[in-house]
Design a protein around this motif. Structure first.
Motif, PDB file in Angstrom:
ATOM      1  N   ALA A 295       0.855  -1.202   0.000  1.00  0.00           N
ATOM      2  CA  ALA A 295       0.000   0.000   0.000  1.00  0.00           C
ATOM      3  C   ALA A 295       0.878   1.235   0.000  1.00  0.00           C
ATOM      4  CB  ALA A 295      -0.923   0.004   1.207  1.00  0.00           C
ATOM      5  N   ALA A 296       0.387   2.277  -0.648  1.00  0.00           N
ATOM      6  CA  ALA A 296       1.004   3.597  -0.610  1.00  0.00           C
ATOM      7  C   ALA A 296      -0.052   4.577  -0.115  1.00  0.00           C
ATOM      8  CB  ALA A 296       1.498   4.000  -2.001  1.00  0.00           C
ATOM      9  N   VAL A 297       0.291   5.343   0.917  1.00  0.00           N
ATOM     10  CA  VAL A 297      -0.681   6.246   1.547  1.00  0.00           C
ATOM     11  C   VAL A 297      -0.075   7.634   1.708  1.00  0.00           C
ATOM     12  CG1 VAL A 297      -2.107   6.689   3.578  1.00  0.00           C
ATOM     13  CG2 VAL A 297      -1.729   4.335   2.825  1.00  0.00           C
ATOM     14  N   ILE A 298      -0.788   8.641   1.243  1.00  0.00           N
ATOM     15  CA  ILE A 298      -0.411  10.041   1.468  1.00  0.00           C
ATOM     16  C   ILE A 298      -1.390  10.628   2.470  1.00  0.00           C
ATOM     17  CG2 ILE A 298      -0.094  12.322   0.450  1.00  0.00           C
ATOM     18  CD1 ILE A 298       0.438  10.958  -2.236  1.00  0.00           C
ATOM     19  N   LEU A 299      -0.889  11.017   3.638  1.00  0.00           N
ATOM     20  CA  LEU A 299      -1.726  11.628   4.683  1.00  0.00           C
ATOM     21  C   LEU A 299      -1.611  13.146   4.627  1.00  0.00           C
ATOM     22  CD1 LEU A 299      -0.836   9.305   7.716  1.00  0.00           C
ATOM     23  CD2 LEU A 299      -2.955   9.272   6.376  1.00  0.00           C
TER      24      LEU A 299
END
Length: 260
Positions: free
Chosen positions: A97-101
């Motif tokens: 997974a790749a997540v930008i917060l």
């Protein structure tokens, strides 16, 4: 003392404050104390403990933001945390997974997925996906794992996740590995899922996604118990392989020692 307040029970007082912030609830309770005296002391103690717990959790969260804060101070806008689930199992895909917060996000309880219960992960999955600027997953199946080996398959899954993001990241924070094929500034962090909120968020998205996939596989291949062990090499799983042989989602390179 007003006639209205004379009729309030402790349960009614708690109902009044339960939707308030912790500080708001404490302010209200101290106001009630002027009229109710020691009757509200138990509630005050309860909310003072909540405040201490929240402050401890906020500090832990801020400590996990140090890589993000450093990057933001250098002018980085979008940071993608990247992690995987499923490198060790005998069956099923590896999921990354790749997540930008958002920069100033706070997610109570966010941590390395391995330190959380299934219920906690599911709750955090919902909050992460709701609050994230962008997130994506990459899934590489058992056949590609057998062909490439698990490390290279993991990197492919991570690359898919990053390249699928609707928002282009300026920096990648990756748990343990480096993605040389991606021409994006990146930092590999050992045990990053415990040290970075972005990587921790990715670890939860990857883990929950993969667990859900294995639960679906359980209905297709119920004799292996995938819903329970999610493809990992438990005693129960190995015994099932020896009894029934491998099924289409088993990794041949991982299970050859358990088959005749």
């Amino acid at each position: 003392m007003t006639q209205l307040n004379e009729k309030l029970t402790l349960k009614q007082i708690e109902a009044i404050i339960e939707e308030m912030s912790i500080d708001g609830a404490l302010n209200k309770l101290y106001a009630f104390k002027e009229e109710y005296g020691t009757k509200v002391d138990k509630l005050i103690v309860k909310y003072e403990k909540k405040k201490l717990q929240w402050e401890k959790e906020f500090k832990r969260f801020e400590d996990m933001r140090r890589y993000e804060k450093e990057a933001y101070s250098e002018g980085v806008k979008y940071i993608a945390g990247i992690d995987e689930a499923g490198r060790g199992p005998l069956a099923g895909p590896v999921v990354a997974a790749a997540v930008i917060l958002p920069e100033n996000v706070f997610i109570n309880g966010l941590n390395d997925s391995k330190k959380l219960s299934e219920k906690q992960r599911e709750k955090l999955f919902s909050e992460i996906t709701e609050k994230a600027v962008a997130y994506e997953v990459g899934i590489v199946d058992e056949k590609i794992i057998d062909e490439l080996n698990i490390l290279n398959a993991t990197k492919v899954a991570m690359e898919i996740a990053v390249e699928s993001l609707k928002v282009k990241p300026d920096l990648l924070l990756i748990d343990s590995v480096k993605l040389d094929s991606l021409k994006i500034p990146q930092k590999s962090i050992i045990k990053g899922d415990s040290l970075s909120i972005s990587i921790a968020a990715a670890s939860i998205i990857a883990k929950v996604t993969r667990d859900r996939l294995l639960e679906e596989m359980d209905s297709i291949y119920p004799e292996y118990g995938f819903k329970k062990h999610k493809g990992y090499g438990t005693k129960e799983h190995i015994e099932a392989i020896r009894k029934f042989g491998i099924c289409p989602i088993h990794r041949v390179s991982f299970t050859k020692n358990f088959t005749l």
